[in-house]
Design a protein around this motif. Structure first.
Motif, PDB file in Angstrom:
ATOM      1  N   ILE A 320       0.843  -1.207   0.000  1.00  0.00           N
ATOM      2  CA  ILE A 320       0.000   0.000   0.000  1.00  0.00           C
ATOM      3  C   ILE A 320       0.872   1.249   0.000  1.00  0.00           C
ATOM      4  O   ILE A 320       0.589   2.237  -0.698  1.00  0.00           O
ATOM      5  N   TYR A 321       1.950   1.211   0.755  1.00  0.00           N
ATOM      6  CA  TYR A 321       2.864   2.355   0.820  1.00  0.00           C
ATOM      7  C   TYR A 321       3.489   2.626  -0.548  1.00  0.00           C
ATOM      8  O   TYR A 321       3.616   3.781  -0.967  1.00  0.00           O
ATOM      9  N   GLU A 322       3.846   1.565  -1.274  1.00  0.00           N
ATOM     10  CA  GLU A 322       4.481   1.725  -2.587  1.00  0.00           C
ATOM     11  C   GLU A 322       3.531   2.355  -3.600  1.00  0.00           C
ATOM     12  O   GLU A 322       3.913   3.275  -4.332  1.00  0.00           O
ATOM     13  N   ILE A 323       2.285   1.878  -3.655  1.00  0.00           N
ATOM     14  CA  ILE A 323       1.354   2.455  -4.627  1.00  0.00           C
ATOM     15  C   ILE A 323       0.974   3.870  -4.222  1.00  0.00           C
ATOM     16  O   ILE A 323       0.744   4.736  -5.080  1.00  0.00           O
ATOM     17  N   GLU A 324       0.938   4.155  -2.926  1.00  0.00           N
ATOM     18  CA  GLU A 324       0.652   5.515  -2.473  1.00  0.00           C
ATOM     19  C   GLU A 324       1.742   6.473  -2.952  1.00  0.00           C
ATOM     20  O   GLU A 324       1.440   7.557  -3.484  1.00  0.00           O
ATOM     21  N   LEU A 325       3.009   6.086  -2.779  1.00  0.00           N
ATOM     22  CA  LEU A 325       4.115   6.942  -3.223  1.00  0.00           C
ATOM     23  C   LEU A 325       4.041   7.198  -4.720  1.00  0.00           C
ATOM     24  O   LEU A 325       4.244   8.330  -5.187  1.00  0.00           O
ATOM     25  N   GLU A 326       3.749   6.151  -5.479  1.00  0.00           N
ATOM     26  CA  GLU A 326       3.676   6.280  -6.933  1.00  0.00           C
ATOM     27  C   GLU A 326       2.561   7.242  -7.348  1.00  0.00           C
ATOM     28  O   GLU A 326       2.768   8.122  -8.196  1.00  0.00           O
ATOM     29  N   LEU A 327       1.398   7.081  -6.751  1.00  0.00           N
ATOM     30  CA  LEU A 327       0.265   7.926  -7.124  1.00  0.00           C
ATOM     31  C   LEU A 327       0.457   9.376  -6.689  1.00  0.00           C
ATOM     32  O   LEU A 327       0.078  10.305  -7.414  1.00  0.00           O
ATOM     33  N   ARG A 328       1.049   9.584  -5.516  1.00  0.00           N
ATOM     34  CA  ARG A 328       1.282  10.964  -5.061  1.00  0.00           C
ATOM     35  C   ARG A 328       2.288  11.674  -5.954  1.00  0.00           C
ATOM     36  O   ARG A 328       2.208  12.886  -6.151  1.00  0.00           O
ATOM     37  N   LYS A 329       3.218  10.916  -6.507  1.00  0.00           N
ATOM     38  CA  LYS A 329       4.196  11.509  -7.418  1.00  0.00           C
ATOM     39  C   LYS A 329       3.564  11.835  -8.772  1.00  0.00           C
ATOM     40  O   LYS A 329       3.766  12.924  -9.323  1.00  0.00           O
ATOM     41  N   ASP A 330       2.772  10.892  -9.313  1.00  0.00           N
ATOM     42  CA  ASP A 330       2.187  11.075 -10.640  1.00  0.00           C
ATOM     43  C   ASP A 330       0.948  11.969 -10.632  1.00  0.00           C
ATOM     44  O   ASP A 330       0.636  12.618 -11.632  1.00  0.00           O
ATOM     45  N   TYR A 331       0.218  11.993  -9.504  1.00  0.00           N
ATOM     46  CA  TYR A 331      -1.020  12.782  -9.415  1.00  0.00           C
ATOM     47  C   TYR A 331      -1.004  13.597  -8.118  1.00  0.00           C
ATOM     48  O   TYR A 331      -1.739  13.294  -7.162  1.00  0.00           O
ATOM     49  N   PRO A 332      -0.177  14.631  -8.071  1.00  0.00           N
ATOM     50  CA  PRO A 332       0.001  15.393  -6.818  1.00  0.00           C
ATOM     51  C   PRO A 332      -1.278  16.074  -6.337  1.00  0.00           C
ATOM     52  O   PRO A 332      -1.401  16.364  -5.145  1.00  0.00           O
ATOM     53  N   ASP A 333      -2.210  16.342  -7.231  1.00  0.00           N
ATOM     54  CA  ASP A 333      -3.437  17.038  -6.833  1.00  0.00           C
ATOM     55  C   ASP A 333      -4.555  16.075  -6.426  1.00  0.00           C
ATOM     56  O   ASP A 333      -5.620  16.520  -5.984  1.00  0.00           O
ATOM     57  N   LEU A 334      -4.328  14.791  -6.584  1.00  0.00           N
ATOM     58  CA  LEU A 334      -5.364  13.812  -6.259  1.00  0.00           C
ATOM     59  C   LEU A 334      -5.437  13.572  -4.748  1.00  0.00           C
ATOM     60  O   LEU A 334      -4.412  13.371  -4.097  1.00  0.00           O
ATOM     61  N   ARG A 335      -6.646  13.579  -4.212  1.00  0.00           N
ATOM     62  CA  ARG A 335      -6.836  13.268  -2.788  1.00  0.00           C
ATOM     63  C   ARG A 335      -6.767  11.754  -2.607  1.00  0.00           C
ATOM     64  O   ARG A 335      -7.601  11.011  -3.121  1.00  0.00           O
ATOM     65  N   ILE A 336      -5.742  11.323  -1.881  1.00  0.00           N
ATOM     66  CA  ILE A 336      -5.520   9.894  -1.662  1.00  0.00           C
ATOM     67  C   ILE A 336      -5.567   9.609  -0.169  1.00  0.00           C
ATOM     68  O   ILE A 336      -4.999  10.360   0.634  1.00  0.00           O
ATOM     69  N   GLU A 337      -6.231   8.524   0.189  1.00  0.00           N
ATOM     70  CA  GLU A 337      -6.256   8.097   1.585  1.00  0.00           C
ATOM     71  C   GLU A 337      -5.911   6.620   1.630  1.00  0.00           C
ATOM     72  O   GLU A 337      -6.535   5.810   0.931  1.00  0.00           O
TER      73      GLU A 337
END
Length: 654
Positions: A320-337
């Motif tokens: 979960i931590y790995e996919i979170e890092l990837e998504l925050r990098k590629d989609y910085p404006d996306l709200r992720i929880e």
């Protein structure tokens, strides 16, 4: 050589060429007997030409061009720059001569200078290319390359390979199916035949590498050529599709190894972006199993559709931590929880749904390793059945609009605990849809290339270790999809959801696992059964030779998408189904009396009669009664099978 030194060197060469050209123009004009009155003006003419031409060359960016690839385009650029310079000089000198009539420049000098300067500068540039073409040919360290495809991409690759001194490949010939190109040459290389001649050409020309340069060709055609190339001893490389190339540029850096995905021969999935955006955009989307291969790809492909919030739920913190890092990098404006939770924990799931209230749920969390689940059926039941039931109940209770569950072809006429538990999970989803406003649907597909638990990573690791590659049975067949295309179809199927459907993805043609192993060995540069041995281990518990995508009771009908079909909904008795689920729940959650594996499997067979399990234990008369009632729906559905098959044939246009 760096840019500054290169500009200085080329400028010095051009200065020399211009000076010589103008002197030679005067000598030719006056038959090598230049009058002293005329001769004194030559330095002025040279200086003016140098000033104007060098400025024109810089503005035309002629010093930024790579002259080892010089062609007609570069010659035209030189002609334009020199012509412009001569016109400017003519205008300038005309003005000067108005004030000083003694400054004489014969008109013929303009034409002679123009001609000699173009010949000199153009010749110097092309001389470098001619030198490289003739003296920097194939070297002992080069691998001899055959290029399949003599079109634009093939020509560009041949050009770059020939002019890149440190390239490990050197092209020696082309293959092309166009009959009008046969026996012709492209970039000085012969076109020596069509795809049927590849094997002979590889032997005749001692080819080490085959480069497939057909980026715009259909995948089915590329797969056919790869199959032909596999029969040779040469390694195979390929250019990406046109859509994968940046701005249409082709270079040796884009040449890659052939992947197993290339062998499937299927065209890319086309998705209805508007339909997907309608139910994902601006919504709170929950993905269970978000750290897995399917779940993480779901997150990647949902993110561009601008959900209001993306919830990543998983049991393993690292994934979960790995996919979170990837998504925050590629989609910085996306709200992720990120939510660490076990779907078997009903209270934790209720808290998550109560806190975030997701609108769309993609349920990808599951135990899917067939042999492991065969030895641990209670865990498969807890996770795949009752974990799914927890997520389904929460989606219904908290009013989600869509619920999409990922299922498997192993759920069809299952021979394994894993497949049976996924089949019951499908039934749970369909059962809940009967009483809910939520659109509950299931998407069923086969094996996914590169996913955790698939054979590809195992085979690659075995090849890396020198073999043997272990295959269970020489005739074992499976359906395969790539992770991205499977996930795209899952999201697309969600857009078609009306509630209760089992969407079935077109998996293409089934692939023999033994052939897949041989392909991977060849693509790794080895010879099957010679360099790397293939060892047959026998079918493992729960496995079957052939996977199916429909039960006997199901037929299919078409959807708006040519790769997605809908399995016919089955009518089941909710009371009997719930009764059997309660019996199963008591069996696996009985702390005082741990369930025996055979007991669990026996009860699974009662719920899913098509489950091929022979060690069923005797059950009570009361349970048998409920089981018979529960199976009645299946028997009735079988009567409709002929009609369903007719619908399937009609849907496919047969």
């Amino acid at each position: 050589m760096d840019y500054r030194r290169r500009v200085v060197l080329l400028s010095l060469i051009d200065i020399g060429i211009i000076a010589i050209a103008i002197n030679l123009a005067y000598l030719l004009r006056f038959d090598f007997q230049v009058n002293s009155k005329i001769f004194v003006f030559i330095p002025y003419v040279i200086l003016m030409h140098l000033s104007i031409i060098l400025i024109a060359f810089k503005r035309a960016k002629l010093y930024k061009r790579v002259w080892q690839y010089a062609s007609v385009g570069e010659l035209i650029a030189i002609i334009k720059a020199v012509t412009t310079s001569e016109i400017i000089f003519f205008i300038f000198h005309y003005i000067v001569q108005k004030f000083n009539p003694e400054f004489l420049v014969p008109r013929s000098i303009y034409l002679l200078s123009w001609t000699l300067i173009i010949l000199g500068i153009g010749g110097s540039r092309f001389a470098w290319r001619i030198f490289r073409d003739n003296y920097l040919k194939i070297q002992p360290y080069h691998k001899r390359a055959l290029i399949v495809g003599a079109g634009d991409a093939g020509a560009l690759i041949a050009k770059e390979l020939k002019h890149t001194a440190d390239s490990e490949f050197y092209p020696v010939a082309f293959i092309d199916d166009d009959p009008t190109k046969q026996s012709l040459e492209v970039m000085g290389l012969p076109i020596v035949g069509n795809r049927k001649d590849i094997s002979l050409v590889v032997k005749e020309y001692n080819i080490d590498e085959i480069i497939i340069a057909m980026p715009s060709a259909p995948k089915s055609e590329v797969a056919e050529i790869i199959n032909i190339c596999k029969s040779t001893t040469a390694n195979i490389k390929i250019l990406p599709r046109v859509s994968d190339l940046v701005n249409g540029k082709v270079s040796i850096n884009t040449i890659r190894e052939v992947n197993v995905e290339d062998l499937l021969g299927r065209e890319p999935v086309k998705i209805d972006l508007r339909g997907i955006a309608d139910y994902v955009k601006g919504q709170i989307v929950l993905v269970t199993g978000a750290g897995g291969s399917i779940g993480s790809e779901l997150c990647r492909q949902i993110a561009p559709f601008d959900p209001k919030q993306l919830l990543l739920l998983g049991h393993g913190e690292n994934s979960i931590y790995e996919i979170e890092l990837e998504l925050r990098k590629d989609y910085p404006d996306l709200r992720i929880e990120t939510v660490i939770a076990d779907i078997q924990d009903r209270n934790r799931l209720r808290y998550v749904f109560d806190t975030y209230k997701p609108n769309v749920v993609f349920h990808a969390a599951a135990h899917k390793h067939v042999p492991l689940m065969e030895r641990n059926p209670s865990e498969a039941v807890k996770n795949n059945i009752f974990g799914t039931k927890n997520v389904v109940d929460c989606a219904h209770e908290y009013g989600a609009s869509h619920f999409v569950m990922i299922s498997t072809d192993k759920a069809v006429n299952p021979t394994s605990v894993m497949g049976t538990t996924k089949r019951i999970a499908e039934m749970i989803v369909q059962d809940k849809n009967q009483i809910s406003e939520t659109k509950f649907v299931t998407v069923r597909f086969g094996n996914v290339l590169g996913s955790r638990g698939s054979v590809i990573p195992i085979f690659k690791q075995q090849i890396k270790q020198g073999g043997p590659v272990t295959v269970t049975h020489p005739e074992m067949v499976r359906y395969f999809m790539t992770i991205p295309e499977a996930v795209q179809l899952v999201i697309q199927a969600g857009a078609f959801a009306q509630g209760g459907e089992i969407f079935i993805l077109d998996m293409g043609k089934p692939v023999k696992i033994a052939d897949l192993a041989r392909d991977l060995i060849r693509l790794s540069g080895f010879e099957p059964d010679k360099d790397i041995e293939i060892f047959y281990t026998g079918i493992r518990p729960g496995e079957k030779l052939y996977e199916e995508i429909l039960t006997d009771e199901e037929g299919t009908k078409a959807t708006k998408h040519d790769r997605i079909f809908i399995g016919k909904q089955l009518t089941i008795s909710r009371d009997d189904f719930h009764f059997m689920l309660r019996k199963l729940e008591k069996l696996v959650y009985n702390d005082d009396y741990p369930a025996d594996n055979d007991e669990i499997k026996g009860l699974l067979k009662q719920i899913v009669p098509s489950y091929k399990y022979d060690n069923q234990k005797n059950i009570s008369t009361d349970e048998s009664k409920h089981t018979e009632t529960f199976n009645l729906a299946g028997e009735l559905a079988k009567q409709e099978m002929k009609l369903a098959k007719i619908e399937l044939a009609s849907a496919k246009g047969e």
